[in-house]
Design a protein around this motif. Structure first.
Motif, mmCIF file in Angstrom:
data_model
loop_
_atom_site.group_PDB
_atom_site.id
_atom_site.type_symbol
_atom_site.label_atom_id
_atom_site.label_comp_id
_atom_site.label_asym_id
_atom_site.label_seq_id
_atom_site.Cartn_x
_atom_site.Cartn_y
_atom_site.Cartn_z
ATOM 1 N N ALA A 1 0.823 -1.203 0.000
ATOM 2 C CA ALA A 1 0.000 0.000 0.000
ATOM 3 C C ALA A 1 0.860 1.257 0.000
ATOM 4 O O ALA A 1 1.891 1.309 0.665
ATOM 5 C CB ALA A 1 -0.914 -0.008 1.227
ATOM 6 N N GLN A 2 0.420 2.256 -0.733
ATOM 7 C CA GLN A 2 1.095 3.550 -0.766
ATOM 8 C C GLN A 2 0.144 4.600 -0.218
ATOM 9 O O GLN A 2 -0.891 4.876 -0.799
ATOM 10 C CB GLN A 2 1.498 3.918 -2.191
ATOM 11 N N SER A 3 0.512 5.167 0.910
ATOM 12 C CA SER A 3 -0.278 6.232 1.507
ATOM 13 C C SER A 3 0.360 7.577 1.195
ATOM 14 O O SER A 3 1.486 7.652 0.709
ATOM 15 C CB SER A 3 -0.365 6.021 3.026
ATOM 16 N N THR A 4 -0.360 8.639 1.480
ATOM 17 C CA THR A 4 0.184 9.981 1.349
ATOM 18 C C THR A 4 1.151 10.193 2.509
ATOM 19 O O THR A 4 0.796 9.963 3.665
ATOM 20 C CB THR A 4 -0.945 11.026 1.428
ATOM 21 N N VAL A 5 2.370 10.599 2.207
ATOM 22 C CA VAL A 5 3.402 10.721 3.236
ATOM 23 C C VAL A 5 3.679 12.201 3.511
ATOM 24 O O VAL A 5 4.264 12.885 2.676
ATOM 25 C CB VAL A 5 4.700 10.006 2.813
ATOM 26 N N PRO A 6 3.256 12.694 4.685
ATOM 27 C CA PRO A 6 3.539 14.094 4.997
ATOM 28 C C PRO A 6 5.016 14.314 5.320
ATOM 29 O O PRO A 6 5.654 13.482 5.943
ATOM 30 C CB PRO A 6 2.664 14.381 6.216
ATOM 31 N N GLU A 7 5.536 15.446 4.854
ATOM 32 C CA GLU A 7 6.945 15.776 5.092
ATOM 33 C C GLU A 7 7.156 16.629 6.334
ATOM 34 O O GLU A 7 8.293 16.879 6.719
ATOM 35 C CB GLU A 7 7.518 16.500 3.873
ATOM 36 N N PHE B 1 3.720 -1.159 3.989
ATOM 37 C CA PHE B 1 3.734 0.259 3.642
ATOM 38 C C PHE B 1 5.175 0.698 3.406
ATOM 39 O O PHE B 1 6.111 0.044 3.843
ATOM 40 C CB PHE B 1 3.105 1.093 4.769
ATOM 41 N N PRO B 2 5.368 1.848 2.763
ATOM 42 C CA PRO B 2 6.726 2.308 2.463
ATOM 43 C C PRO B 2 7.424 2.925 3.671
ATOM 44 O O PRO B 2 6.823 3.190 4.710
ATOM 45 C CB PRO B 2 6.502 3.363 1.383
ATOM 46 N N GLU B 3 8.670 3.178 3.455
ATOM 47 C CA GLU B 3 9.488 3.920 4.401
ATOM 48 C C GLU B 3 8.789 5.249 4.706
ATOM 49 O O GLU B 3 8.275 5.911 3.811
ATOM 50 C CB GLU B 3 10.835 4.166 3.720
ATOM 51 N N GLY B 4 8.751 5.598 5.979
ATOM 52 C CA GLY B 4 8.175 6.880 6.365
ATOM 53 C C GLY B 4 6.695 7.012 6.095
ATOM 54 O O GLY B 4 6.218 8.103 5.792
ATOM 55 N N ALA B 5 5.922 5.940 6.198
ATOM 56 C CA ALA B 5 4.501 5.999 5.854
ATOM 57 C C ALA B 5 3.735 7.015 6.703
ATOM 58 O O ALA B 5 2.897 7.742 6.180
ATOM 59 C CB ALA B 5 3.857 4.615 5.990
ATOM 60 N N ILE B 6 4.011 7.083 7.993
ATOM 61 C CA ILE B 6 3.312 8.072 8.824
ATOM 62 C C ILE B 6 3.873 9.463 8.558
ATOM 63 O O ILE B 6 3.128 10.423 8.400
ATOM 64 C CB ILE B 6 3.393 7.726 10.325
ATOM 65 N N THR B 7 5.185 9.568 8.489
ATOM 66 C CA THR B 7 5.832 10.827 8.116
ATOM 67 C C THR B 7 7.262 10.561 7.674
ATOM 68 O O THR B 7 7.927 9.665 8.195
ATOM 69 C CB THR B 7 5.816 11.864 9.264
ATOM 70 N N TYR B 8 7.694 11.322 6.682
ATOM 71 C CA TYR B 8 9.075 11.260 6.217
ATOM 72 C C TYR B 8 9.571 12.701 6.184
ATOM 73 O O TYR B 8 9.331 13.428 5.223
ATOM 74 C CB TYR B 8 9.156 10.607 4.838
ATOM 75 N N PRO B 9 10.216 13.132 7.269
ATOM 76 C CA PRO B 9 10.539 14.550 7.438
ATOM 77 C C PRO B 9 11.459 15.132 6.360
ATOM 78 O O PRO B 9 12.434 14.514 5.965
ATOM 79 C CB PRO B 9 11.256 14.602 8.785
ATOM 80 N N SER B 10 11.101 16.310 5.936
ATOM 81 C CA SER B 10 11.951 17.080 5.036
ATOM 82 C C SER B 10 13.008 17.802 5.867
ATOM 83 O O SER B 10 12.698 18.388 6.900
ATOM 84 C CB SER B 10 11.109 18.109 4.282
ATOM 85 N N LYS B 11 14.240 17.759 5.422
ATOM 86 C CA LYS B 11 15.314 18.453 6.132
ATOM 87 C C LYS B 11 15.029 19.945 6.218
ATOM 88 O O LYS B 11 15.378 20.597 7.192
ATOM 89 C CB LYS B 11 16.645 18.216 5.423
ATOM 90 N N HIS B 12 14.390 20.477 5.206
ATOM 91 C CA HIS B 12 14.088 21.908 5.199
ATOM 92 C C HIS B 12 13.045 22.271 6.247
ATOM 93 O O HIS B 12 13.107 23.338 6.839
ATOM 94 C CB HIS B 12 13.608 22.338 3.812
#
Length: 138
Positions: free
Chosen positions: A10-16, A48-59
């Motif tokens: 499954a691919q969910s929307t991943v917030p940064e 689910f993919p890496e960082g499914a709940i959140t995958y933080p943006s460095k910025h």
């Protein structure tokens, strides 16, 4: 007699932005909806993919404000919300009798950065494994 295992990917929307509580809650809800759908389709394991709940943006995590690349400020993350969402996913896995693997960030004691982790939840709703991604300096 051969046994089969139906796997759902499954691919969910991943917030940064892991500081956005609303986005974290929406991400958790979307993951749970996809777990339910996979269960209805007969899956026994949902990946689910890496960082499914959140995958933080460095910025986003920059202590100098969004858009500035300096040291990250992880104290801004609502870790309690991340734990609640992970627990809700685990509870649902147990209710539905499904294995679920999903990624998120995992806190460490300051000043260490969080791990980018993969959680494996059993069909009993229990955390059975956590893999922490590590990078080697070259």
């Amino acid at each position: 007699m051969a046994k089969t295992l139906r796997l759902a990917v499954a691919q969910s929307t991943v917030p940064e932005d892991p500081t956005d509580t609303g986005a974290l809650r929406a991400s958790g809800a979307e993951i749970r909806d996809l777990v339910r759908e996979a269960g209805r389709e007969g899956a026994r394991l949902v990946q689910f993919p890496e960082g499914a709940i959140t995958y933080p943006s460095k910025h986003v995590m920059s202590s100098g404000g969004p858009g500035t690349l300096v040291a990250s400020d992880w104290s801004r993350v609502p870790w309690d919300v991340l734990r609640e969402e992970a627990k809700s996913i685990a509870d649902l896995a147990g209710q539905l009798g499904l294995w679920v693997a999903f990624g998120s960030i995992h806190p460490l004691t300051p000043p260490h950065r969080p791990h980018n982790s993969l959680y494996v939840i059993s069909d009993q709703g229990r955390l059975v494994a956590r893999y922490d991604k590590r990078f080697r300096a070259t």
